[in-house]
Design an enzyme around this catalytic site. Sequence first.
Site, PDB file in Angstrom:
ATOM      1  CB  THR A   1      -0.851  -0.019   1.293  1.00 49.40           C
ATOM      2  OG1 THR A   1      -1.679  -1.188   1.273  1.00 49.40           O
ATOM      3  CG2 THR A   1      -1.736   1.206   1.414  1.00 49.40           C
TER       4      THR A   1
ATOM      5  NE  ARG B   1      -8.409  -7.485   0.888  1.00 46.13           N
ATOM      6  CZ  ARG B   1      -7.287  -6.788   1.010  1.00 46.13           C
ATOM      7  NH1 ARG B   1      -7.034  -5.807   0.166  1.00 46.13           N
ATOM      8  NH2 ARG B   1      -6.424  -7.070   1.956  1.00 46.13           N
TER       9      ARG B   1
ATOM     10  N   GLY C   1      -9.855  -3.601   2.003  1.00 42.46           N
ATOM     11  CA  GLY C   1      -8.684  -3.800   2.833  1.00 42.46           C
ATOM     12  C   GLY C   1      -8.475  -2.704   3.851  1.00 42.46           C
TER      13      GLY C   1
END
Length: 380
Positions: free
Chosen positions: A196, A224, A226
């Site tokens: 990230t 999804r 995160g």
Amino acid sequence: MIDRVMMQAPMNERCVYVAVHGGAGYHGVASEQNVKSALKRACARALRGSQLDDSSALSVVERAIAVLEDDEYLNAGYGSNLTIDGTVECDAAVMDGLSGDFGSVGAVPGLKNPIKLASALLRHSREPDPLGRIRPMTLAASGAYSFALSQGIQTIAPNEMISPRATHEWQKWKSRLDHPADGDPGCLPQDAMQDTVGAVAWDDEGNLAAGVSSGGLLLKYSGRIGEAATFGAGCWAQQSRSERSGMACSISGAGEHIMRVGLARVLGEALQSRQSDDGELDTHHVLLRILNQQFTEPLHQRGVQMPNAGVLLLTKEQGEDDEAVPRLWCAFTTESMAVAYANTAKRSPKASILRRPALTDSAVNADKSSVFITALPIHR
């Protein structure tokens, strides 16, 4: 492992400080220069805009991360990892330390710069609602996309978010997943981009902000969400009422592990508790304790062999003559973490791929820690 270089700069210099990261994970030599160049550009653009446009910490963070999202060598925005269905879905978040306001978007397609939408949502939450409704902190998927259209934020065709590199990686690993050799598809390689990007900033009023953006895991399930979109997980910023202490952090690593702990918020609460005790703040000790006792050890108990996380942390602490001073830290449990930093007094950004030295068995047993921690001289 410890590498401590203390640094400080008085608030009365009225500097703007920015630090960015390109993720914690594994950074191969082949991509090192490209990653470092992207990080330097992000710092330079963020600081240049602070004089020409909005100098608030929140805007500095937004500008820096937008540059990182546009770079194909990083896992955010254009060039993000692809989902199991071969699409790009991005997460992003920002947090303002002065107000505690937060905005995030999750699993959103077709956005050139997801961080701009997260920032727009944060600002939208500050406005009164005509019906008295509570404004959202987080929007996801089609709802986030619709909000982007309403705010005039740039959208693009979803396929324009897909880079050749991401396509190549997806085709290779999707084929192995669908047609495993001898029933075993193998594991994703160490250098697969799973990380990230993020930024932290201190503006010329001494206010703090943090942000984070991610394309998520390679071959992740569609939909999804995160840590980059989760409150308390991917970024955190806070300040005392006196505005003489505070912190801003941006987190990278394995999202599900980070979310389970609420790593960013836990770190903020630990630092605030230490500062409230009126004792000397030992940031190194706090980072070591949180990453070992509240992140790694609980995950080991769940059977996770190598919990991955990296922290870029900017703190506001008391220096000489009772002045508030910035200190920048980086800590990670992975093989490496890419960082850069700069300030308006000395604009030339410094970028590094920090690498954790290999530990022998005896060193591991003696230290009982796989955490690498360093302080970085952001004021120089």
